[in-house]
Design a protein around this motif. Structure first.
Motif, PDB file in Angstrom:
ATOM      1  N   PRO A 171       0.827  -1.207   0.000  1.00 42.16           N
ATOM      2  CA  PRO A 171       0.000   0.000   0.000  1.00 42.16           C
ATOM      3  C   PRO A 171       0.863   1.259   0.000  1.00 42.16           C
ATOM      4  CG  PRO A 171      -0.675  -1.538   1.733  1.00 42.16           C
ATOM      5  CD  PRO A 171       0.637  -2.015   1.220  1.00 42.16           C
ATOM      6  N   VAL A 172       0.467   2.215  -0.812  1.00 40.72           N
ATOM      7  CA  VAL A 172       1.149   3.508  -0.826  1.00 40.72           C
ATOM      8  C   VAL A 172       0.587   4.365   0.297  1.00 40.72           C
ATOM      9  CG1 VAL A 172       1.558   5.606  -2.168  1.00 40.72           C
ATOM     10  CG2 VAL A 172       1.594   3.371  -3.298  1.00 40.72           C
ATOM     11  N   PRO A 173       1.426   4.996   1.112  1.00 40.52           N
ATOM     12  CA  PRO A 173       0.921   5.800   2.232  1.00 40.52           C
ATOM     13  C   PRO A 173      -0.032   6.891   1.766  1.00 40.52           C
ATOM     14  CG  PRO A 173       3.282   5.451   2.465  1.00 40.52           C
ATOM     15  CD  PRO A 173       2.908   4.936   1.107  1.00 40.52           C
ATOM     16  N   SER A 174      -0.998   7.192   2.612  1.00 41.51           N
ATOM     17  CA  SER A 174      -1.977   8.229   2.296  1.00 41.51           C
ATOM     18  C   SER A 174      -1.279   9.558   2.043  1.00 41.51           C
ATOM     19  CB  SER A 174      -2.966   8.369   3.462  1.00 41.51           C
ATOM     20  OG  SER A 174      -3.873   9.412   3.229  1.00 41.51           O
ATOM     21  N   GLY A 175      -1.770  10.268   1.033  1.00 46.31           N
ATOM     22  CA  GLY A 175      -1.219  11.566   0.704  1.00 46.31           C
ATOM     23  C   GLY A 175      -0.129  11.546  -0.333  1.00 46.31           C
ATOM     24  N   ILE A 176       0.292  10.348  -0.750  1.00 46.99           N
ATOM     25  CA  ILE A 176       1.324  10.216  -1.781  1.00 46.99           C
ATOM     26  C   ILE A 176       0.671   9.817  -3.093  1.00 46.99           C
ATOM     27  CG2 ILE A 176       3.312   8.862  -2.542  1.00 46.99           C
ATOM     28  CD1 ILE A 176       4.221   8.750   0.335  1.00 46.99           C
ATOM     29  N   THR A 177       1.083  10.460  -4.149  1.00 45.24           N
ATOM     30  CA  THR A 177       0.576  10.164  -5.478  1.00 45.24           C
ATOM     31  C   THR A 177       1.687   9.618  -6.358  1.00 45.24           C
ATOM     32  OG1 THR A 177      -1.081  11.917  -5.346  1.00 45.24           O
ATOM     33  CG2 THR A 177      -0.516  11.131  -7.546  1.00 45.24           C
ATOM     34  N   LEU A 178       1.383   8.569  -7.086  1.00 43.09           N
ATOM     35  CA  LEU A 178       2.298   8.008  -8.071  1.00 43.09           C
ATOM     36  C   LEU A 178       1.765   8.285  -9.460  1.00 43.09           C
ATOM     37  CD1 LEU A 178       3.096   4.533  -6.450  1.00 43.09           C
ATOM     38  CD2 LEU A 178       4.292   6.704  -6.143  1.00 43.09           C
ATOM     39  N   ASP A 179       2.613   8.820 -10.319  1.00 43.05           N
ATOM     40  CA  ASP A 179       2.255   9.079 -11.707  1.00 43.05           C
ATOM     41  C   ASP A 179       3.208   8.324 -12.614  1.00 43.05           C
ATOM     42  OD1 ASP A 179       0.156  11.181 -11.321  1.00 43.05           O
ATOM     43  OD2 ASP A 179       1.846  12.249 -10.405  1.00 43.05           O
ATOM     44  N   CYS A 180       2.679   7.787 -13.697  1.00 43.09           N
ATOM     45  CA  CYS A 180       3.485   7.018 -14.640  1.00 43.09           C
ATOM     46  C   CYS A 180       3.643   7.758 -15.950  1.00 43.09           C
ATOM     47  CB  CYS A 180       2.842   5.661 -14.908  1.00 43.09           C
ATOM     48  SG  CYS A 180       2.850   4.539 -13.493  1.00 43.09           S
ATOM     49  N   ALA A 181       4.741   7.488 -16.624  1.00 45.45           N
ATOM     50  CA  ALA A 181       4.991   8.047 -17.955  1.00 45.45           C
ATOM     51  C   ALA A 181       5.992   7.149 -18.662  1.00 45.45           C
ATOM     52  CB  ALA A 181       5.508   9.481 -17.863  1.00 45.45           C
ATOM     53  N   THR A 182       6.139   7.362 -19.948  1.00 42.43           N
ATOM     54  CA  THR A 182       7.170   6.684 -20.726  1.00 42.43           C
ATOM     55  C   THR A 182       7.899   7.712 -21.589  1.00 42.43           C
ATOM     56  OG1 THR A 182       5.662   6.209 -22.565  1.00 42.43           O
ATOM     57  CG2 THR A 182       5.858   4.523 -20.843  1.00 42.43           C
ATOM     58  N   TYR A 183       9.064   7.336 -22.039  1.00 45.28           N
ATOM     59  CA  TYR A 183       9.780   8.130 -23.040  1.00 45.28           C
ATOM     60  C   TYR A 183      10.576   7.174 -23.906  1.00 45.28           C
ATOM     61  CZ  TYR A 183      13.918   7.658 -19.975  1.00 45.28           C
ATOM     62  OH  TYR A 183      14.945   7.165 -19.207  1.00 45.28           O
ATOM     63  N   ASP A 184      10.910   7.608 -25.094  1.00 46.10           N
ATOM     64  CA  ASP A 184      11.661   6.770 -26.015  1.00 46.10           C
ATOM     65  C   ASP A 184      13.147   7.067 -25.949  1.00 46.10           C
ATOM     66  OD1 ASP A 184       9.411   5.495 -26.878  1.00 46.10           O
ATOM     67  OD2 ASP A 184       9.162   6.723 -28.680  1.00 46.10           O
TER      68      ASP A 184
END
Length: 519
Positions: free
Chosen positions: A78-91
């Motif tokens: 579980p990710v702690p409350s208040g933390i956001t994870l965002d995903c991305a890619t690049y070439d």
């Protein structure tokens, strides 16, 4: 042209410091005292007139999308409350070093919190091939890693073929399982030859699958993927935090782009030019040390393994070696499950130790459920095709088959629980095309933080001293943080290890002394 692979996947604060996180002297480590003794044998302190570069925010950022739930679920943490994870890619270029055409997609995960300052520059974190960075990031955040988010975002970069980067699926199920089991259940009395035949087929299949990038999956190319991230962001330098193989990648980046590094944190590193036999023996020594520490703790806390925990572990491994492992598991699979559980513990120290002890005790009593899950977890996180390809691409100066045969005998005596399995693991890379070590840094303009673990089942505990010499040869200073616990990554598993590094990240200056963190 784009090349794609198949998709599968611190009384007072002074007292607290001295008891929880005691400083050591830097060059010839010993406990600090009030006698005023200075560092012995340390290189002269040098400083850069203008100080280290600032950690800058990207000018051209990636297209981030919230993936908190997905990353948390994949990591089963579980990710702690208040933390956001965002995903991305690049070439990134498939092979910017040797010039093979094509591109490859690199996956990244950014962690922020409500406390993260707007416009703060990111810390780029990588665990290399040890396991996906995106999988270890939630673990770090669930422990003390979230403290970093009070000053900087963290961006975790998955190495090629692992995690959220472009996948590699090249071995068939039979070859993959045979390599996990080290052909234990196949007829014949020469395990090196039996395993070698399977490895030859797997190597041919995988090099064909990744062509024309069959020489583009080593530490040097992983470093170039990070350089592409820097150039995409359009920032002058990066703050790099490498753990395990990720520390090798970060060191390789500092070697090829020394003027592009503003901070360099190397946790549980190995030298870039370490040979396969030396790296494997250091790993096996670390596994034995971790087992010794675990069984000593287990006995002291009356864990489920009884008065002689090591004998219980031996009994389980012996049963597996004789074909009576949990649910028929091979001795290699059981050994990998135990070392993976020691390297990447879940929960606090006592909880993790009791869980492993309980799984071993239950398996010996006929209830194999918990041990089977540990075996499956080890296979999912440590035995993927991407890890096979990258790991073999990094394996230098490999032994001959006859040398492996010698080591199977010698290491069985020296390291009775894990020596034979460790020696046979080197067979996996004997057929892989040979590579060369990335260049060591030659002219580093910034100081470096080094961290290590006394009982590390993935890299052992000898790498910090060797890499410290590399940093000295590059004209830079370093300080060390050593944790005497069990696991892989002092900064991941020891809250004591983080404060010295946080100060370094903020100011670019090293702490005055080395730091010793108790288990």
């Amino acid at each position: 042209m784009r090349v794609r692979w198949g998709q599968t996947l611190a009384l007072s604060s002074v007292t607290l410091l001295l008891t929880s996180c005691a400083p050591l002297l830097a060059a010839n480590p010993r406990f600090a005292t009030d006698a005023g003794a200075g560092p012995q044998g340390a290189p002269p302190e040098t400083s850069v007139a203008d100080g280290p570069p600032a950690v800058e925010a990207p000018k051209n950022d990636l297209s981030w999308q919230d993936c908190t739930g997905r990353v948390s679920a994949d990591a089963a943490v579980p990710v702690p409350s208040g933390i956001t994870l965002d995903c991305a890619t690049y070439d990134a270029d498939l092979d910017s070093i040797k010039g093979a055409n094509g591109s490859i997609t690199i996956g990244v995960v950014r962690a922020t919190s409500a406390d993260t300052p707007a416009g703060a520059g990111p810390v780029v974190m990588t665990t290399g091939t040890d396991l996906p960075s995106s999988a270890q990031l939630p673990v770090w955040l669930s422990r003390a890693g979230a403290d970093i988010l009070k000053t900087n975002p963290i961006v975790a970069v998955d190495r090629r073929g692992t995690g959220m980067s472009e996948d590699i699926d090249c071995r068939d199920l039979f070859d993959r399982q045979e390599m996990i089991d080290q052909t234990q259940f196949e007829p014949g009395d020469d395990p090196v030859a039996k395993l070698g035949a399977v490895v030859q087929t797997a190597t041919t299949t995988c090099t064909d699958t990744i062509a024309p990038g069959d020489s583009a999956y080593d530490n040097a190319h992983a470093a170039e993927d990070i350089e592409r991230l820097r150039s995409t962001w359009d920032v002058p330098t990066l703050a790099l935090w490498g753990i395990g193989n990720g520390a090798q990648v970060a060191l390789a980046y500092a070697g090829s782009h020394p003027d592009k590094v503003s901070r360099l944190v190397l946790d549980s590193p190995l030298p870039l030019a370490v040979g396969a036999e030396s790296a494997t023996e250091q790993k096996v020594k670390g596994q034995q040390a971790a087992l010794d520490a675990f069984t000593a703790q287990c006995a002291a806390t009356n864990c489920p393994l009884g008065p002689d925990p090591k004998a219980a572990v031996d009994a389980l491994l012996t049963a597996a070696r004789n074909g009576d492992g949990p649910n028929g598991a091979s001795v290699a699979a059981v050994a990998d499950a135990i070392t993976t559980a020691l390297a990447f513990p879940r929960g606090d120290r006592v909880t993790a130790s009791n869980a492993l002890a309980g799984a071993i005790a239950s398996a010996r009593a006929g209830d194999t459920g918990a041990m089977s899950e540990l075996i499956a977890r080890a296979e999912r996180t440590r035995q993927t095709d991407g890890q096979f390809v990258n790991g073999c691409s990094d394996a230098l100066n490999r032994p001959t088959p006859d040398r492996v045969r010698e080591l199977v005998v010698a290491w069985d005596r020296l390291y009775p629980q894990f020596g034979t399995v460790g020696a046979l693991r080197m067979v996996n890379c004997l057929s892989w095309p040979s590579g060369t070590a990335p260049q060591d840094p030659k002219d580093l303009k910034i100081p470096v933080m080094l961290l290590g673990v006394q009982n590390d089942p993935i890299v052992g505990n000898e790498g910090v001293a060797a890499v410290a010499a590399t940093i000295i040869n590059a004209g830079a200073n370093s300080k060390r943080v050593i944790w005497q616990g069990i696991g892989h990554g002092a900064s991941i598993y020891s809250p004591c290890a983080l404060p010295p590094v946080l100060g370094y990240l903020e100011s670019g200056k090293l702490p005055e002394t080395d730091t010793f963190c108790p288990a």
